[in-house]
Design a protein around this motif. Structure first.
Motif, PDB file in Angstrom:
ATOM      1  N   ASP A  58      -8.646   9.725 -11.226  1.00  0.00           N
ATOM      2  CA  ASP A  58      -7.771  10.897 -11.129  1.00  0.00           C
ATOM      3  C   ASP A  58      -6.315  10.479 -11.266  1.00  0.00           C
ATOM      4  OD1 ASP A  58      -9.940  12.554 -10.630  1.00  0.00           O
ATOM      5  OD2 ASP A  58      -9.767  12.338  -8.465  1.00  0.00           O
ATOM      6  N   ALA A  59      -5.499  11.427 -11.662  1.00  0.00           N
ATOM      7  CA  ALA A  59      -4.063  11.156 -11.707  1.00  0.00           C
ATOM      8  C   ALA A  59      -3.592  10.792 -10.309  1.00  0.00           C
ATOM      9  CB  ALA A  59      -3.314  12.376 -12.225  1.00  0.00           C
ATOM     10  N   PRO A  60      -2.900   9.691 -10.178  1.00  0.00           N
ATOM     11  CA  PRO A  60      -2.449   9.277  -8.841  1.00  0.00           C
ATOM     12  C   PRO A  60      -1.388  10.207  -8.283  1.00  0.00           C
ATOM     13  CG  PRO A  60      -1.595   7.803 -10.520  1.00  0.00           C
ATOM     14  CD  PRO A  60      -2.503   8.764 -11.207  1.00  0.00           C
ATOM     15  N   ARG A  61      -1.369  10.289  -6.978  1.00  0.00           N
ATOM     16  CA  ARG A  61      -0.309  11.014  -6.274  1.00  0.00           C
ATOM     17  C   ARG A  61       0.590   9.978  -5.631  1.00  0.00           C
ATOM     18  NH1 ARG A  61      -2.788  15.654  -2.686  1.00  0.00           N
ATOM     19  NH2 ARG A  61      -0.570  16.116  -2.535  1.00  0.00           N
ATOM     20  N   ILE A  62       1.870  10.203  -5.696  1.00  0.00           N
ATOM     21  CA  ILE A  62       2.829   9.272  -5.109  1.00  0.00           C
ATOM     22  C   ILE A  62       3.653  10.019  -4.082  1.00  0.00           C
ATOM     23  CG2 ILE A  62       4.785   7.747  -5.535  1.00  0.00           C
ATOM     24  CD1 ILE A  62       3.579   7.314  -8.362  1.00  0.00           C
ATOM     25  N   LEU A  63       3.647   9.495  -2.879  1.00  0.00           N
ATOM     26  CA  LEU A  63       4.407  10.071  -1.779  1.00  0.00           C
ATOM     27  C   LEU A  63       5.556   9.120  -1.469  1.00  0.00           C
ATOM     28  CD1 LEU A  63       4.798  12.077   0.572  1.00  0.00           C
ATOM     29  CD2 LEU A  63       3.165  10.681   1.878  1.00  0.00           C
ATOM     30  N   GLN A  64       6.769   9.532  -1.804  1.00  0.00           N
ATOM     31  CA  GLN A  64       7.954   8.720  -1.528  1.00  0.00           C
ATOM     32  C   GLN A  64       8.320   8.901  -0.063  1.00  0.00           C
ATOM     33  OE1 GLN A  64       9.616   7.048  -4.268  1.00  0.00           O
ATOM     34  NE2 GLN A  64      10.659   5.907  -2.674  1.00  0.00           N
ATOM     35  N   LEU A  65       8.207   7.855   0.740  1.00  0.00           N
ATOM     36  CA  LEU A  65       8.508   7.939   2.164  1.00  0.00           C
ATOM     37  C   LEU A  65      10.000   7.777   2.424  1.00  0.00           C
ATOM     38  CD1 LEU A  65       5.548   5.755   3.467  1.00  0.00           C
ATOM     39  CD2 LEU A  65       5.689   8.253   3.406  1.00  0.00           C
ATOM     40  N   THR A  66      10.582   6.761   1.826  1.00  0.00           N
ATOM     41  CA  THR A  66      12.022   6.498   1.891  1.00  0.00           C
ATOM     42  C   THR A  66      12.419   5.949   0.531  1.00  0.00           C
ATOM     43  OG1 THR A  66      11.859   4.178   2.581  1.00  0.00           O
ATOM     44  CG2 THR A  66      11.815   5.848   4.344  1.00  0.00           C
ATOM     45  N   THR A  67      13.674   5.598   0.354  1.00  0.00           N
ATOM     46  CA  THR A  67      14.063   4.988  -0.921  1.00  0.00           C
ATOM     47  C   THR A  67      13.435   3.605  -1.079  1.00  0.00           C
ATOM     48  OG1 THR A  67      16.078   4.116   0.094  1.00  0.00           O
ATOM     49  CG2 THR A  67      16.257   6.226  -1.074  1.00  0.00           C
ATOM     50  N   ASP A  68      12.968   3.019   0.023  1.00  0.00           N
ATOM     51  CA  ASP A  68      12.391   1.681  -0.003  1.00  0.00           C
ATOM     52  C   ASP A  68      10.900   1.641   0.305  1.00  0.00           C
ATOM     53  OD1 ASP A  68      14.895   0.564  -0.566  1.00  0.00           O
ATOM     54  OD2 ASP A  68      15.384   0.358   1.553  1.00  0.00           O
ATOM     55  N   SER A  69      10.227   2.784   0.299  1.00  0.00           N
ATOM     56  CA  SER A  69       8.791   2.780   0.582  1.00  0.00           C
ATOM     57  C   SER A  69       8.106   3.987  -0.043  1.00  0.00           C
ATOM     58  CB  SER A  69       8.533   2.753   2.094  1.00  0.00           C
ATOM     59  OG  SER A  69       9.039   3.916   2.704  1.00  0.00           O
ATOM     60  N   ALA A  70       6.863   3.778  -0.464  1.00  0.00           N
ATOM     61  CA  ALA A  70       6.081   4.851  -1.081  1.00  0.00           C
ATOM     62  C   ALA A  70       4.598   4.560  -0.918  1.00  0.00           C
ATOM     63  CB  ALA A  70       6.423   4.968  -2.564  1.00  0.00           C
ATOM     64  N   VAL A  71       3.805   5.640  -0.938  1.00  0.00           N
ATOM     65  CA  VAL A  71       2.347   5.533  -0.875  1.00  0.00           C
ATOM     66  C   VAL A  71       1.781   6.030  -2.202  1.00  0.00           C
ATOM     67  CG1 VAL A  71       0.249   6.232   0.340  1.00  0.00           C
ATOM     68  CG2 VAL A  71       2.397   5.992   1.605  1.00  0.00           C
ATOM     69  N   VAL A  72       0.857   5.275  -2.757  1.00  0.00           N
ATOM     70  CA  VAL A  72       0.150   5.654  -3.983  1.00  0.00           C
ATOM     71  C   VAL A  72      -1.285   5.978  -3.584  1.00  0.00           C
ATOM     72  CG1 VAL A  72      -0.587   4.902  -6.264  1.00  0.00           C
ATOM     73  CG2 VAL A  72       1.594   4.103  -5.345  1.00  0.00           C
ATOM     74  N   ILE A  73      -1.772   7.160  -3.985  1.00  0.00           N
ATOM     75  CA  ILE A  73      -3.106   7.623  -3.593  1.00  0.00           C
ATOM     76  C   ILE A  73      -3.868   8.005  -4.856  1.00  0.00           C
ATOM     77  CG2 ILE A  73      -4.397   9.318  -2.214  1.00  0.00           C
ATOM     78  CD1 ILE A  73      -1.375   9.666  -0.923  1.00  0.00           C
ATOM     79  N   TYR A  74      -5.100   7.496  -4.983  1.00  0.00           N
ATOM     80  CA  TYR A  74      -5.885   7.816  -6.179  1.00  0.00           C
ATOM     81  C   TYR A  74      -7.366   7.496  -5.956  1.00  0.00           C
ATOM     82  CZ  TYR A  74      -5.585   2.798  -7.033  1.00  0.00           C
ATOM     83  OH  TYR A  74      -5.651   1.437  -6.897  1.00  0.00           O
ATOM     84  N   LYS A  75      -8.169   7.974  -6.881  1.00  0.00           N
ATOM     85  CA  LYS A  75      -9.607   7.710  -6.888  1.00  0.00           C
ATOM     86  C   LYS A  75      -9.888   6.710  -8.012  1.00  0.00           C
ATOM     87  CE  LYS A  75     -13.905  10.352  -7.476  1.00  0.00           C
ATOM     88  NZ  LYS A  75     -14.384  11.736  -7.726  1.00  0.00           N
ATOM     89  N   ALA A  76     -10.768   5.752  -7.731  1.00  0.00           N
ATOM     90  CA  ALA A  76     -11.098   4.740  -8.724  1.00  0.00           C
ATOM     91  C   ALA A  76     -12.593   4.457  -8.721  1.00  0.00           C
ATOM     92  CB  ALA A  76     -10.333   3.453  -8.447  1.00  0.00           C
TER      93      ALA A  76
END
Length: 111
Positions: A58-76
């Motif tokens: 699936d197209a990944p979702r990216i959650l930007q937490l701060t300018t220095d951190s992010a979460v990448v979420i996807y199915k593989a």
């Protein structure tokens, strides 16, 4: 997503030097195997057969937490040589560390 693909490639090749440089010093990996610290994550990857295939479904979702951190979420889906294929949901948390992005937390949920 380029970082996530790089991690898949390093894991597939059991490239522990790349994995070591890719993880923060206090990185954690969580899955059905429990909670692994950086050194245990490296050790587990060291003896693994390469992936026969892997792909992000699936197209990944990216959650930007701060300018220095992010979460990448996807199915593989993936399959290591000699093993059954599997499908998982992944979330990977990255932090900017000394001018480069590093993996601080990686979670896998089997589907």
């Amino acid at each position: 997503m380029a970082l996530e693909q790089k991690f898949w490639e390093a894991s597939s090749a059991a490239n522990v030097d790349l994995i070591r440089g890719y993880l923060t010093n206090d990185a954690l990996t969580v899955g059905t195997f429990g909670v692994l610290n950086k050194e245990t994550t490296i050790a587990v990857n060291e003896g693994q057969p390469p992936f026969f295939f892997w792909r992000i479904v699936d197209a990944p979702r990216i959650l930007q937490l701060t300018t220095d951190s992010a979460v990448v979420i996807y199915k593989a889906t993936a399959q290591r040589q000699g093993r059954e294929p599997f499908t998982i949901m992944i979330s990977s948390t990255y932090v900017s560390w000394d001018g480069s992005w590093k993996l601080a937390f990686h979670h896998q949920t089997p589907l």
